[in-house]
Design a protein around this motif. Structure first.
Motif, PDB file in Angstrom:
ATOM      1  N   HIS A  91       0.861  -1.180   0.000  1.00 39.46           N
ATOM      2  CA  HIS A  91       0.000   0.000   0.000  1.00 39.46           C
ATOM      3  C   HIS A  91       0.898   1.231   0.000  1.00 39.46           C
ATOM      4  CE1 HIS A  91       0.947  -0.724   4.258  1.00 39.46           C
ATOM      5  NE2 HIS A  91       0.996   0.588   4.295  1.00 39.46           N
ATOM      6  N   HIS A  93       1.303   5.675   1.211  1.00 34.28           N
ATOM      7  CA  HIS A  93       0.892   6.856   1.984  1.00 34.28           C
ATOM      8  C   HIS A  93       1.293   8.080   1.172  1.00 34.28           C
ATOM      9  CE1 HIS A  93       0.356   4.377   5.682  1.00 34.28           C
ATOM     10  NE2 HIS A  93       1.285   3.650   5.088  1.00 34.28           N
ATOM     11  N   HIS A 116       4.774   0.830   1.010  1.00 34.22           N
ATOM     12  CA  HIS A 116       5.080  -0.154   2.065  1.00 34.22           C
ATOM     13  C   HIS A 116       4.754  -1.560   1.585  1.00 34.22           C
ATOM     14  CE1 HIS A 116       4.630   3.121   5.371  1.00 34.22           C
ATOM     15  NE2 HIS A 116       5.847   3.120   4.833  1.00 34.22           N
ATOM     16  N   VAL A 118       4.433  -5.139   3.050  1.00 34.92           N
ATOM     17  CA  VAL A 118       4.278  -5.712   4.390  1.00 34.92           C
ATOM     18  C   VAL A 118       4.497  -7.224   4.352  1.00 34.92           C
ATOM     19  CG1 VAL A 118       2.700  -5.991   6.333  1.00 34.92           C
ATOM     20  CG2 VAL A 118       2.604  -3.905   4.922  1.00 34.92           C
ATOM     21  N   CYS A 128      -0.375 -13.429   9.179  1.00 34.89           N
ATOM     22  CA  CYS A 128      -0.010 -12.033   9.416  1.00 34.89           C
ATOM     23  C   CYS A 128      -0.636 -11.480  10.683  1.00 34.89           C
ATOM     24  CB  CYS A 128      -0.423 -11.204   8.204  1.00 34.89           C
ATOM     25  SG  CYS A 128       0.258  -9.541   8.234  1.00 34.89           S
ATOM     26  N   GLY A 129      -1.885 -11.844  10.898  1.00 32.65           N
ATOM     27  CA  GLY A 129      -2.614 -11.332  12.064  1.00 32.65           C
ATOM     28  C   GLY A 129      -1.954 -11.755  13.347  1.00 32.65           C
ATOM     29  N   ALA A 132       1.504 -10.063  13.776  1.00 36.24           N
ATOM     30  CA  ALA A 132       1.431  -8.628  14.117  1.00 36.24           C
ATOM     31  C   ALA A 132       1.451  -8.392  15.622  1.00 36.24           C
ATOM     32  CB  ALA A 132       0.169  -8.015  13.519  1.00 36.24           C
ATOM     33  N   VAL A 140       8.504  -4.462   7.181  1.00 35.52           N
ATOM     34  CA  VAL A 140       7.978  -3.651   6.082  1.00 35.52           C
ATOM     35  C   VAL A 140       9.154  -3.064   5.311  1.00 35.52           C
ATOM     36  CG1 VAL A 140       6.500  -1.717   5.397  1.00 35.52           C
ATOM     37  CG2 VAL A 140       5.907  -3.098   7.407  1.00 35.52           C
ATOM     38  N   LEU A 196       3.570  -0.615  13.358  1.00 39.92           N
ATOM     39  CA  LEU A 196       2.607  -0.286  12.310  1.00 39.92           C
ATOM     40  C   LEU A 196       2.404   1.225  12.388  1.00 39.92           C
ATOM     41  CD1 LEU A 196      -0.253  -2.923  12.834  1.00 39.92           C
ATOM     42  CD2 LEU A 196       1.850  -3.150  11.516  1.00 39.92           C
ATOM     43  N   THR A 197       2.257   1.900  11.263  1.00 37.61           N
ATOM     44  CA  THR A 197       2.078   3.357  11.302  1.00 37.61           C
ATOM     45  C   THR A 197       0.591   3.727  11.319  1.00 37.61           C
ATOM     46  OG1 THR A 197       2.044   3.639   8.902  1.00 37.61           O
ATOM     47  CG2 THR A 197       4.215   3.682   9.988  1.00 37.61           C
ATOM     48  N   VAL A 198      -0.262   2.698  11.454  1.00 38.84           N
ATOM     49  CA  VAL A 198      -1.690   2.975  11.604  1.00 38.84           C
ATOM     50  C   VAL A 198      -2.196   2.181  12.806  1.00 38.84           C
ATOM     51  CG1 VAL A 198      -1.997   3.275   9.106  1.00 38.84           C
ATOM     52  CG2 VAL A 198      -2.490   1.054  10.151  1.00 38.84           C
ATOM     53  N   PRO A 200      -3.815  -0.625  14.969  1.00 35.00           N
ATOM     54  CA  PRO A 200      -3.478  -0.518  16.406  1.00 35.00           C
ATOM     55  C   PRO A 200      -2.017  -0.204  16.718  1.00 35.00           C
ATOM     56  CG  PRO A 200      -3.739  -2.833  15.767  1.00 35.00           C
ATOM     57  CD  PRO A 200      -4.018  -2.021  14.542  1.00 35.00           C
ATOM     58  N   TRP A 207      11.672  -2.359  10.488  1.00 34.63           N
ATOM     59  CA  TRP A 207      11.600  -1.471   9.321  1.00 34.63           C
ATOM     60  C   TRP A 207      12.876  -1.558   8.505  1.00 34.63           C
ATOM     61  CZ3 TRP A 207       7.890   1.021   6.822  1.00 34.63           C
ATOM     62  CH2 TRP A 207       6.640   1.105   7.459  1.00 34.63           C
TER      63      TRP A 207
HETATM   64  N1  LIG Z   1       1.707   1.345   7.373  1.00 40.10           N
HETATM   65  S1  LIG Z   1       2.382  -0.029   7.785  1.00 40.10           S
HETATM   66  O1  LIG Z   1       3.093   0.179   9.026  1.00 40.10           O
HETATM   67  O2  LIG Z   1       3.179  -0.548   6.701  1.00 40.10           O
HETATM   68  C1  LIG Z   1       1.163  -1.218   8.111  1.00 40.10           C
HETATM   69  C2  LIG Z   1       1.467  -2.561   7.996  1.00 40.10           C
HETATM   70  C3  LIG Z   1       0.497  -3.533   8.297  1.00 40.10           C
HETATM   71  C4  LIG Z   1      -0.779  -3.149   8.693  1.00 40.10           C
HETATM   72  N2  LIG Z   1      -1.779  -4.036   9.002  1.00 40.10           N
HETATM   73  C5  LIG Z   1      -1.657  -5.399   9.086  1.00 40.10           C
HETATM   74  O3  LIG Z   1      -0.664  -6.004   8.833  1.00 40.10           O
HETATM   75  N3  LIG Z   1      -2.784  -6.019   9.482  1.00 40.10           N
HETATM   76  C6  LIG Z   1      -2.791  -7.443   9.745  1.00 40.10           C
HETATM   77  C7  LIG Z   1      -2.839  -7.680  11.225  1.00 40.10           C
HETATM   78  C8  LIG Z   1      -3.218  -6.434  11.982  1.00 40.10           C
HETATM   79  C9  LIG Z   1      -3.157  -6.661  13.456  1.00 40.10           C
HETATM   80  O4  LIG Z   1      -4.318  -6.143  14.053  1.00 40.10           O
HETATM   81  C10 LIG Z   1      -1.063  -1.806   8.793  1.00 40.10           C
HETATM   82  C11 LIG Z   1      -0.089  -0.844   8.505  1.00 40.10           C
END
Ligand SMILES: NS(=O)(=O)c1ccc(NC(=O)NCCCCO)cc1
Ligand SMILES: [Zn+2]
Length: 265
Positions: A91, A93, A116, A118, A128-129, A132, A140, A196-198, A200, A207
């Motif tokens: 994705h 920004h 980014h 990921v 991934c979940g 995280a 990333v 994560l930059t968003v 939670p 990085w």
């Molecule tokens: N902007 S960022 O830091 O590259 C980024 C990366 C992963 C995510 N989300 C992600 O991987 N979601 C899967 C598990 C989320 C945990 O609640 C959001 C932002």
């Protein structure tokens, strides 16, 4: 719901997501004078393998566009990483004008946007979940984007934006997008432990930010800003200019006592 406006933007996130106020947050300003070059990074070159046919769908998350990937067949190893990481999604920004928009800054300098890629630690976690939630769960690859020539690989994303104009809309990626073609030619990078930059804002990201920016055109950046942050048929919740996603970057947080390492000049 969190977002990037005064009402729900980065300075409000810690209210509902306390981790956002942590000491291992991203993005950060890369103070190049602080970076230490590390022979152990030089001895294990970063290596990746992606399967372009595995880029499946592109979705408007309400916070930007995101291309979801079938992780099978992908891998990222080496550099600061232990074990194998698999690509989950990529994705971008960006800002309301091209003088800002990247999340990381370099010696205080912002770029027009930031891509980014990921990845999640498939040596240790099931998906991934789960990954995280662990400090070594995610990696990333960050690519700084500056205004210049039209980016042919990113154009494949731009061409799909009209069909995901509103939040929640998604579409198949028919023409395979090769993530490897969006990376810079020289593979020098900075690396540090962040989040994560968003929301939670999980503190689970290693990085890796490439030093060399990649070019994207003004028209391509304008296409990103045409995405809407609200669902079709609903009125615009955010006080953004008629709900256009004109800016979706988090301002930098302090590096604090974290080490910033670099590999390559
Ligand atoms: N902007 S960022 O830091 O590259 C980024 C990366 C992963 C995510 N989300 C992600 O991987 N979601 C899967 C598990 C989320 C945990 O609640 C959001 C932002
Ligand atoms: Zn991101």
């Amino acid at each position: 719901e969190w977002g990037y406006t005064k009402r729900n933007g980065p300075f409000t996130w810690a209210k509902n997501y306390p981790t956002a106020a942590g000491i291992r947050q991203s993005p950060v300003d890369i103070d190049t004078a602080l970076a230490t070059s590390d022979s152990s990074l030089e001895s294990k070159p970063l290596r990746w393998k992606y399967v372009p046919q595995n880029t499946r769908t592109i979705v408007n998350s309400g916070h930007g566009w995101r291309v979801d990937v079938d992780s099978e067949g992908s891998e990222l190893v080496g550099g600061p990483l232990e074990g194998t990481y698999k690509l989950q999604q990529f994705h971008c920004h960006w800002g309301s004008s091209s003088d800002k928009g990247s999340e990381h800054t370099v010696d205080g300098q912002s770029y027009a946007a930031e891509l980014h890629l990921v990845h999640w630690n498939s040596s240790k976690y099931a998906d991934c979940g789960e990954a995280a939630d662990y400090p070594d769960g995610l990696t990333v690859l960050g690519v700084l984007l500056k205004v210049g020539a039209k980016n042919p690989e990113l154009q494949k994303v731009i061409d799909l934006i009209p069909s995901i104009s509103h939040r929640g809309e998604k579409t198949e990626v028919k023409e395979a997008i090769d993530p490897a073609k969006m990376l810079p030619k020289t593979l020098s990078y900075w690396t540090y432990l962040g989040s994560l930059t968003v929301p939670p804002c999980n503190e689970s990201v290693t990085w890796i930010l490439f030093k060399e920016p990649v070019e994207v055109s003004e028209e391509q950046l304008a296409a990103f800003r045409s995405l809407r942050c609200y669902k079709r048929g609903e009125e615009c919740p955010c006080d953004e200019v008629d709900g256009l996603l004109i800016s979706n970057y988090r301002p930098t947080l302090p590096l604090g006592t974290r080490e910033l390492r670099e590999c390559g000049s």
